[in-house]
Scaffold this active site. Sequence first.
Site, PDB file in Angstrom:
ATOM      1  CE  LYS A 199      -1.611   2.617   3.052  1.00 11.49           C
ATOM      2  NZ  LYS A 199      -1.326   3.886   2.337  1.00 11.49           N
ATOM      3  CD  GLU A 277      13.349   4.255   7.250  1.00 11.47           C
ATOM      4  OE1 GLU A 277      13.161   5.289   7.930  1.00 11.47           O
ATOM      5  OE2 GLU A 277      13.355   4.224   6.006  1.00 11.47           O
ATOM      6  CB  CYS A 311      13.370   8.982   7.931  1.00 16.56           C
ATOM      7  SG  CYS A 311      11.693   8.694   7.455  1.00 16.56           S
ATOM      8  CD  GLU A 407      11.365  12.718  11.174  1.00 17.53           C
ATOM      9  OE1 GLU A 407      10.305  12.178  11.555  1.00 17.53           O
ATOM     10  OE2 GLU A 407      12.146  12.166  10.404  1.00 17.53           O
TER      11      GLU A 407
END
Length: 505
Positions: A199, A277, A311, A407
């Site tokens: 997906k 991850e 990331c 982040e």
Amino acid sequence: MAAPAEIQNHSTSAAEKQVLQLDRSDLIVTRAWIANKRVQSSDARTFPVENPADGSLIAEVADCGSAEAKAAADAAHRAFASWRKILAKERAAHLQSWLTQVKKNQEDLARLISIEQGKPLTESRAEVAYGAAYIEWFAEEAKRAYGDIIPETAPGRKIIVTREPVGVAAAITPWNFPIAMLARKIAPALAAGCTIVAKPAEDTPLSALALALLAAEAGIPEGVVNVVPASRKNAGAVADVWLNDERVRKLSFTGSTAVGKHLAQASASTLKRLSLELGGNAPFIVFEDADLDRAIKGMIAAKFRNAGQTCICANRIYIADAIYDEFAERAVQAVANLRVGPAGGDAEIGPLINARALVKVERHVADAVEHGARVLIGGKRHALGRYFYEPTVLVDVDSSMVLSCEETFGPVAPLFRFHTEEEAISAANSTPFGLAAYFYSRDIARVMRVSAALESGMVGINEAAISTEVAPFGGVKDSGYGREGSPYGMDEYLQTKYLCLGGLS
Ligand code: SIN
């Protein structure tokens, strides 16, 4: 989070649009890809995919749900029975054929990434090459899923260890690298003998669907690669089917820590193998003995790649007190040279992915300024409008500010000041995350000390471009577990079987 009401649309020029025209318009697949067929969602629902640079509609894509997720798992399960049995060198040949198709269509794939994700064409080309490198690497590795023979403990015995594919694997992939992140999950899965249901993120389903179409054109049998697109609203329904399906033995997810933790909990009842991850909050430390030219170049690369939306982007930049002012001045000069614009021009920084992303960046900068940070350059939306944000350098940043613990995922470089090595290490580690970390120093003893002390899965030492198919990519702490790329990435799709063979004497 509500979209800012006053977002103004940028209008992409005809010339920019021309550059992004696909040679093969049939690469735009707008339905699910299941058993090598286009499949409409059961109630013909669709969701819009828009170009983040100008808001133009690229396509209406099938908004799938549980029925299509189940159909994909059925197809992958059927295909697994034969895919796992074919010779490893045949799977390798299939992957090589897929690689050939990807290379043949690389320019169109790059355009597709740029259209739906917004990154400049040069970055999209690099992403296609990066994704292709995973396919190539795992095509070669398919033939090397070696087992072991262990010296026997009794006469007349053989102790043999074999490696087998885990089964059907599910992949849930992010929007920031829509081709590369999927390729680095599909390629090792297929090499190991697994089949896959995937997906893609709702912002960027078209790149993933094109990749699946090319796999079919490469002759990869039906059911081996299946892609199920869904809107943000229906994504959970698709994932739930796979999480609860015992035939799906593995889940590989790249995305936020919050969603990763939810997936880990929700997959517990079927005890799936997991690779997660997840989010990062990468420290980037520049010691006083660093090569400053290299550190500035590295900071630009590690911070502003994909407009700060990776990331492993540097999120907290720690500069030694002795070089802080000089570094800040040089950072501003370098940032001032970054060209911002839509993907079809010569830009180096594209728009952010959507309104939520823009609002988050604005919130981080506003909070930093409120707590005493100063904006040296940027600090606001770009004149181009829409989701463009000016590349920004902030100084006098400290740990009281939100951007030190969240982040930012945007083109904002916050410079923190430190005085000692211990202080830098302690600040770098003072986060639940541990994906990537970077530092610059020419002192070899310090290099060894700091590398050992940093709590992260990956460390760039005098180097910002750490991503490569040959090395294990992944994190520790709240950044997840499991590795992608390299032989470690292949292990994630293999299980170990021990055979004890007796009566041989
Ligand atoms: C990511 O942002 O999750 C991946 C970045 C990379 O592979 O370099």
